[in-house]
Design an enzyme around this catalytic site. Structure first.
Site, PDB file in Angstrom:
ATOM      1  N   VAL A 179       0.816  -1.221   0.000  1.00  0.00           N
ATOM      2  CA  VAL A 179       0.000   0.000   0.000  1.00  0.00           C
ATOM      3  C   VAL A 179       0.850   1.273   0.000  1.00  0.00           C
ATOM      4  CG1 VAL A 179      -1.976  -1.109   1.120  1.00  0.00           C
ATOM      5  CG2 VAL A 179      -0.269   0.085   2.533  1.00  0.00           C
ATOM      6  N   TYR A 198       3.862   6.132  15.082  1.00  0.00           N
ATOM      7  CA  TYR A 198       2.600   5.390  14.906  1.00  0.00           C
ATOM      8  C   TYR A 198       1.411   6.281  15.282  1.00  0.00           C
ATOM      9  CZ  TYR A 198      -0.864   1.669  15.588  1.00  0.00           C
ATOM     10  OH  TYR A 198      -1.995   0.891  15.527  1.00  0.00           O
ATOM     11  N   ALA A 199       1.512   6.941  16.448  1.00  0.00           N
ATOM     12  CA  ALA A 199       0.408   7.792  16.913  1.00  0.00           C
ATOM     13  C   ALA A 199       0.167   8.940  15.940  1.00  0.00           C
ATOM     14  CB  ALA A 199       0.723   8.326  18.309  1.00  0.00           C
TER      15      ALA A 199
HETATM   16  N1  NAD Z   1      -4.548  -4.701  17.220  1.00  0.00           N
HETATM   17  C1  NAD Z   1      -4.796  -3.558  17.860  1.00  0.00           C
HETATM   18  O1  NAD Z   1      -4.993  -3.524  19.094  1.00  0.00           O
HETATM   19  C2  NAD Z   1      -4.837  -2.273  17.085  1.00  0.00           C
HETATM   20  C3  NAD Z   1      -4.981  -1.076  17.788  1.00  0.00           C
HETATM   21  C4  NAD Z   1      -5.066   0.119  17.087  1.00  0.00           C
HETATM   22  C5  NAD Z   1      -5.040   0.117  15.701  1.00  0.00           C
HETATM   23  N2  NAD Z   1      -4.879  -1.068  15.036  1.00  0.00           N
HETATM   24  C6  NAD Z   1      -4.824  -0.995  13.584  1.00  0.00           C
HETATM   25  O2  NAD Z   1      -5.543  -2.069  13.017  1.00  0.00           O
HETATM   26  C7  NAD Z   1      -5.063  -2.311  11.701  1.00  0.00           C
HETATM   27  C8  NAD Z   1      -4.897  -3.815  11.510  1.00  0.00           C
HETATM   28  O3  NAD Z   1      -3.811  -4.246  12.322  1.00  0.00           O
HETATM   29  P1  NAD Z   1      -3.810  -5.607  13.143  1.00  0.00           P
HETATM   30  O4  NAD Z   1      -3.870  -5.257  14.580  1.00  0.00           O
HETATM   31  O5  NAD Z   1      -4.801  -6.543  12.597  1.00  0.00           O
HETATM   32  O6  NAD Z   1      -2.296  -6.075  12.869  1.00  0.00           O
HETATM   33  P2  NAD Z   1      -1.702  -7.223  11.951  1.00  0.00           P
HETATM   34  O7  NAD Z   1      -0.226  -7.016  12.015  1.00  0.00           O
HETATM   35  O8  NAD Z   1      -2.237  -8.540  12.356  1.00  0.00           O
HETATM   36  O9  NAD Z   1      -2.232  -6.873  10.473  1.00  0.00           O
HETATM   37  C9  NAD Z   1      -1.686  -5.850   9.676  1.00  0.00           C
HETATM   38  C10 NAD Z   1      -1.627  -6.334   8.238  1.00  0.00           C
HETATM   39  O10 NAD Z   1      -1.156  -5.248   7.415  1.00  0.00           O
HETATM   40  C11 NAD Z   1      -0.297  -5.810   6.436  1.00  0.00           C
HETATM   41  N3  NAD Z   1       0.624  -4.808   5.902  1.00  0.00           N
HETATM   42  C12 NAD Z   1       1.671  -4.217   6.543  1.00  0.00           C
HETATM   43  N4  NAD Z   1       2.322  -3.411   5.716  1.00  0.00           N
HETATM   44  C13 NAD Z   1       1.676  -3.475   4.522  1.00  0.00           C
HETATM   45  C14 NAD Z   1       1.900  -2.858   3.269  1.00  0.00           C
HETATM   46  N5  NAD Z   1       2.914  -2.017   3.064  1.00  0.00           N
HETATM   47  N6  NAD Z   1       1.050  -3.153   2.257  1.00  0.00           N
HETATM   48  C15 NAD Z   1       0.028  -4.019   2.435  1.00  0.00           C
HETATM   49  N7  NAD Z   1      -0.218  -4.637   3.597  1.00  0.00           N
HETATM   50  C16 NAD Z   1       0.600  -4.369   4.640  1.00  0.00           C
HETATM   51  C17 NAD Z   1       0.445  -6.904   7.177  1.00  0.00           C
HETATM   52  O11 NAD Z   1       1.057  -7.822   6.288  1.00  0.00           O
HETATM   53  C18 NAD Z   1      -0.656  -7.509   8.028  1.00  0.00           C
HETATM   54  O12 NAD Z   1      -1.299  -8.563   7.358  1.00  0.00           O
HETATM   55  C19 NAD Z   1      -3.749  -1.529  11.574  1.00  0.00           C
HETATM   56  O13 NAD Z   1      -3.963  -0.354  10.816  1.00  0.00           O
HETATM   57  C20 NAD Z   1      -3.437  -1.181  13.008  1.00  0.00           C
HETATM   58  O14 NAD Z   1      -2.643  -0.023  13.119  1.00  0.00           O
HETATM   59  C21 NAD Z   1      -4.773  -2.252  15.693  1.00  0.00           C
END
Ligand code: NAD
Length: 255
Positions: free
Chosen positions: A66, A157-158
């Site tokens: 992305v 990140y924030a």
């Molecule tokens: N898990 C939490 O508590 C939490 C809290 C706040 C925000 N988020 C947000 O939720 C979203 C999903 O994260 P998650 O927690 O499921 O983590 P995760 O690491 O399980 O999933 C993230 C996915 O994004 C993909 N990814 C990373 N870089 C990429 C790129 N350049 N192009 C395409 N895909 C890419 C990864 O391969 C992975 O499959 C994220 O945006 C994360 O910041 C999660």
């Protein structure tokens, strides 16, 4: 409940965690899903789950970075042409990296901002014409509780997640007259690839994490399906009067 019959939904970050759970949820509700991720292996597990639940015929997987403009234009552009339409975009792709801010290199900063914030922009820009064509397109972006509450060692990140909220408010207003809705979810304490190893500095001051436990669930993390359920609500007609806002889903950590 089949709220996504005849709807096409593109989900990034679909190879793991919340994105993967959202693929399962939308497929279960009758939708056609374009599942995009940089991880081919992750997408294979997403496909395996879809096969096990009998929905794989409505799933297309796309390997895309992305943060790479060419990759987004080529892979997502071609997929949209093949699909013929797009009703919903879910921008879940992201990375979490932690470091003492005074030791954060420009390279580190740029990597986080480029994947999380610029990646959200690039995919949204690619999808907007198709979303506007439908007359009721929806964008669900991923912010975080870190956008509004202090999370030590996660400045890049924030900042990326705060930027995503601002970006979301802007497109919500700019395209409201064309029927587009745009919202952010702000998860916290959700089990996923990212939270299984947040990579905190070895000398992290744990007293700074006093407010990181959910009030619900005996303070434990919750499954990614809890976020997928909220996304399905926003993205379906159940959310048709919701736009330009965000929902914190963290089990009450930040009340
Ligand atoms: N898990 C939490 O508590 C939490 C809290 C706040 C925000 N988020 C947000 O939720 C979203 C999903 O994260 P998650 O927690 O499921 O983590 P995760 O690491 O399980 O999933 C993230 C996915 O994004 C993909 N990814 C990373 N870089 C990429 C790129 N350049 N192009 C395409 N895909 C890419 C990864 O391969 C992975 O499959 C994220 O945006 C994360 O910041 C999660």
């Amino acid at each position: 409940m089949n709220r996504f019959d005849n709807r096409t939904v593109l989900i990034t970050g679909a190879g793991s965690g919340i994105g993967q759970a959202t693929v399962a949820r939308i497929l279960a509700e009758g939708g056609t899903v374009l599942a995009a991720d940089i991880s081919e292996a992750g997408l294979e597990t997403t496909r395996t789950h879809a096969e096990q639940s009998g929905h794989a015929d409505r799933l297309t997987t796309l390997v895309v970075d992305v943060s790479d403009e060419g990759s987004v234009q080529r892979v997502i552009g071609d997929a949209l042409k093949a699909a013929g339409k797009l009703d919903v975009l879910v921008n879940a792709a992201g990375i979490l990296r932690s470091v003492h801010t005074h030791e954060c290199t420009l390279e580190f900063w740029n990597k986080v901002l480029t994947i999380n914030l610029t990646g959200t922009f690039l995919v949204t820009r690619e999808c907007l014409p198709a979303l506007l064509d439908t007359g009721n397109g929806v964008v669900v972006n991923f912010s975080s509780t870190s956008a509004s509450f202090g999370h030590a060692y996660m400045a890049a990140y924030a900042a990326s997640k705060g930027g995503i909220q601002a970006f979301t408010h802007t497109i919500a207003l700019e395209y409201a007259k064309q029927g587009l809705r745009a919202v952010s979810v702000c998860p916290g304490s959700i089990q996923s690839g990212m939270t299984s190893d947040p990579g905190l500095p070895a000398d992290a001051d744990w007293s700074l994490f006093a407010k990181m436990s959910p009030a619900l669930n005996q303070g434990g993390f919750a499954g990614p399906e809890n976020i997928a359920a909220a996304i399905a609500m926003f993205a379906s007609d159940d959310g048709k009067f919701i736009t330009g806002t965000e929902l914190r889903i963290d089990g009450g950590t930040h009340m």
